[in-house]
Design a protein around this motif. Structure first.
Motif, PDB file in Angstrom:
ATOM      1  N   VAL A 140       0.835  -1.202   0.000  1.00 23.94           N
ATOM      2  CA  VAL A 140       0.000   0.000   0.000  1.00 23.94           C
ATOM      3  C   VAL A 140       0.872   1.254   0.000  1.00 23.94           C
ATOM      4  N   GLY A 141       1.936   1.262   0.801  1.00 20.34           N
ATOM      5  CA  GLY A 141       2.837   2.410   0.833  1.00 20.34           C
ATOM      6  C   GLY A 141       3.458   2.694  -0.519  1.00 20.34           C
ATOM      7  N   VAL A 142       3.822   1.628  -1.239  1.00 17.60           N
ATOM      8  CA  VAL A 142       4.417   1.786  -2.565  1.00 17.60           C
ATOM      9  C   VAL A 142       3.378   2.325  -3.552  1.00 17.60           C
ATOM     10  N   ILE A 143       2.169   1.813  -3.465  1.00 17.10           N
ATOM     11  CA  ILE A 143       1.101   2.276  -4.360  1.00 17.10           C
ATOM     12  C   ILE A 143       0.813   3.754  -4.129  1.00 17.10           C
ATOM     13  N   VAL A 144       0.706   4.157  -2.873  1.00 18.22           N
ATOM     14  CA  VAL A 144       0.437   5.560  -2.559  1.00 18.22           C
ATOM     15  C   VAL A 144       1.593   6.439  -3.043  1.00 18.22           C
ATOM     16  N   ALA A 145       2.819   5.973  -2.847  1.00 18.66           N
ATOM     17  CA  ALA A 145       3.985   6.743  -3.285  1.00 18.66           C
ATOM     18  C   ALA A 145       3.970   6.962  -4.797  1.00 18.66           C
ATOM     19  N   PHE A 146       3.550   5.965  -5.545  1.00 21.66           N
ATOM     20  CA  PHE A 146       3.533   6.107  -7.000  1.00 21.66           C
ATOM     21  C   PHE A 146       2.326   6.881  -7.517  1.00 21.66           C
ATOM     22  N   THR A 147       1.316   7.104  -6.686  1.00 20.73           N
ATOM     23  CA  THR A 147       0.174   7.911  -7.118  1.00 20.73           C
ATOM     24  C   THR A 147       0.416   9.397  -6.872  1.00 20.73           C
ATOM     25  N   ARG A 148       1.402   9.728  -6.073  1.00 25.12           N
ATOM     26  CA  ARG A 148       1.711  11.134  -5.800  1.00 25.12           C
ATOM     27  C   ARG A 148       2.360  11.779  -7.027  1.00 25.12           C
ATOM     28  N   LYS A 149       2.039  13.039  -7.225  1.00 25.31           N
ATOM     29  CA  LYS A 149       2.673  13.830  -8.272  1.00 25.31           C
ATOM     30  C   LYS A 149       3.380  14.997  -7.585  1.00 25.31           C
ATOM     31  N   PHE A 150       4.428  15.483  -8.203  1.00 30.73           N
ATOM     32  CA  PHE A 150       5.226  16.545  -7.617  1.00 30.73           C
ATOM     33  C   PHE A 150       5.206  17.765  -8.531  1.00 30.73           C
ATOM     34  N   TYR A 151       5.097  18.938  -7.907  1.00 32.44           N
ATOM     35  CA  TYR A 151       5.016  20.185  -8.654  1.00 32.44           C
ATOM     36  C   TYR A 151       5.886  21.260  -8.003  1.00 32.44           C
ATOM     37  N   PHE A 152       6.207  22.275  -8.788  1.00 32.60           N
ATOM     38  CA  PHE A 152       6.791  23.501  -8.283  1.00 32.60           C
ATOM     39  C   PHE A 152       5.786  24.606  -8.540  1.00 32.60           C
ATOM     40  N   LEU A 153       5.503  25.420  -7.533  1.00 33.35           N
ATOM     41  CA  LEU A 153       4.701  26.628  -7.691  1.00 33.35           C
ATOM     42  C   LEU A 153       5.684  27.788  -7.659  1.00 33.35           C
ATOM     43  N   THR A 154       5.688  28.586  -8.704  1.00 35.31           N
ATOM     44  CA  THR A 154       6.632  29.698  -8.792  1.00 35.31           C
ATOM     45  C   THR A 154       5.863  31.008  -8.889  1.00 35.31           C
ATOM     46  N   LEU A 155       6.160  31.904  -7.966  1.00 39.36           N
ATOM     47  CA  LEU A 155       5.559  33.230  -7.942  1.00 39.36           C
ATOM     48  C   LEU A 155       6.447  34.186  -8.723  1.00 39.36           C
ATOM     49  N   THR A 156       5.862  34.845  -9.701  1.00 41.69           N
ATOM     50  CA  THR A 156       6.593  35.862 -10.461  1.00 41.69           C
ATOM     51  C   THR A 156       5.932  37.214 -10.207  1.00 41.69           C
ATOM     52  N   ASN A 157       6.458  38.252 -10.822  1.00 38.49           N
ATOM     53  CA  ASN A 157       5.868  39.570 -10.619  1.00 38.49           C
ATOM     54  C   ASN A 157       4.489  39.701 -11.265  1.00 38.49           C
ATOM     55  N   THR A 158       4.132  38.821 -12.190  1.00 37.53           N
ATOM     56  CA  THR A 158       2.830  38.914 -12.860  1.00 37.53           C
ATOM     57  C   THR A 158       1.933  37.690 -12.678  1.00 37.53           C
ATOM     58  N   SER A 159       2.511  36.545 -12.336  1.00 38.77           N
ATOM     59  CA  SER A 159       1.705  35.323 -12.331  1.00 38.77           C
ATOM     60  C   SER A 159       2.229  34.280 -11.346  1.00 38.77           C
ATOM     61  N   ILE A 160       1.479  33.195 -11.271  1.00 36.65           N
ATOM     62  CA  ILE A 160       1.896  32.012 -10.517  1.00 36.65           C
ATOM     63  C   ILE A 160       1.957  30.873 -11.532  1.00 36.65           C
ATOM     64  N   VAL A 161       3.135  30.281 -11.654  1.00 36.54           N
ATOM     65  CA  VAL A 161       3.376  29.228 -12.633  1.00 36.54           C
ATOM     66  C   VAL A 161       3.459  27.888 -11.907  1.00 36.54           C
ATOM     67  N   VAL A 162       2.750  26.893 -12.441  1.00 37.60           N
ATOM     68  CA  VAL A 162       2.799  25.538 -11.894  1.00 37.60           C
ATOM     69  C   VAL A 162       3.498  24.668 -12.922  1.00 37.60           C
ATOM     70  N   ASN A 163       4.592  24.036 -12.513  1.00 30.94           N
ATOM     71  CA  ASN A 163       5.223  23.085 -13.423  1.00 30.94           C
ATOM     72  C   ASN A 163       5.526  21.791 -12.680  1.00 30.94           C
TER      73      ASN A 163
END
Length: 161
Positions: free
Chosen positions: A50-73
């Protein structure tokens, strides 16, 4: 593989600089992961597979704040290197709700695709300073369910800020 926060931020800024308009300033960058509370990993890891399954269902992102927007990559599961841009939101139009600033794992819900169910994003304390900068830029309509820096003691944290 980037482990240090400064190296991860440098990689994200380098990646986003390739597509950013001239004059774009990068203010803060936060690493997040999807899924249920990371605290549950201790329980999930006790149940075979179960721990392995949950680990592989997670996705990772960066939220970046700029002077005009918020970028998610996206971020690589194995190396933490930044990937493709998933979404770009104007600072005043960032679809965030249910922000909970906790002592170790903070969370927020972000609607990455218009009209879709909001995705829970978990942020570790390691990224607290950048998270506080990001929260300060959120639209005033965001609902806070945790304590916010500078919030007066005794104020109801569940009220709209």
């Amino acid at each position: 593989m980037a482990i240090r926060r400064a190296k991860m931020k440098a990689q994200v800024i380098e990646k986003l600089s390739q597509a950013a308009p001239p004059g774009e300033t990068f203010i803060a960058c936060v690493h997040t992961e999807t899924g249920p509370s990371p605290w549950l990993n201790a329980i999930f890891d006790e149940i075979p597979l179960v721990g392995v399954i949950v680990a592989f269902t997670r996705k990772f992102y960066f939220l970046t704040l700029t002077n005009t927007s918020i970028v998610v990559n996206s971020a690589s599961r194995w190396t933490n290197r930044p990937g493709d841009v998933v979404a770009v939101f104007p600072r005043a139009g960032f679809p965030v709700s249910r922000i909970k600033r906790a002592s170790v794992w903070s969370s927020m819900y972000v609607e990455l695709n218009q009209g879709s169910k909001p995705v829970r994003l978990n942020v570790h304390r390691y990224w607290r300073a950048e998270l506080d900068q990001l929260i300060a830029a959120f639209p005033q309509a965001a609902v806070f369910t945790g304590t916010v820096p500078g919030q007066a003691a005794g104020q109801d944290a569940s009220k709209t800020v």
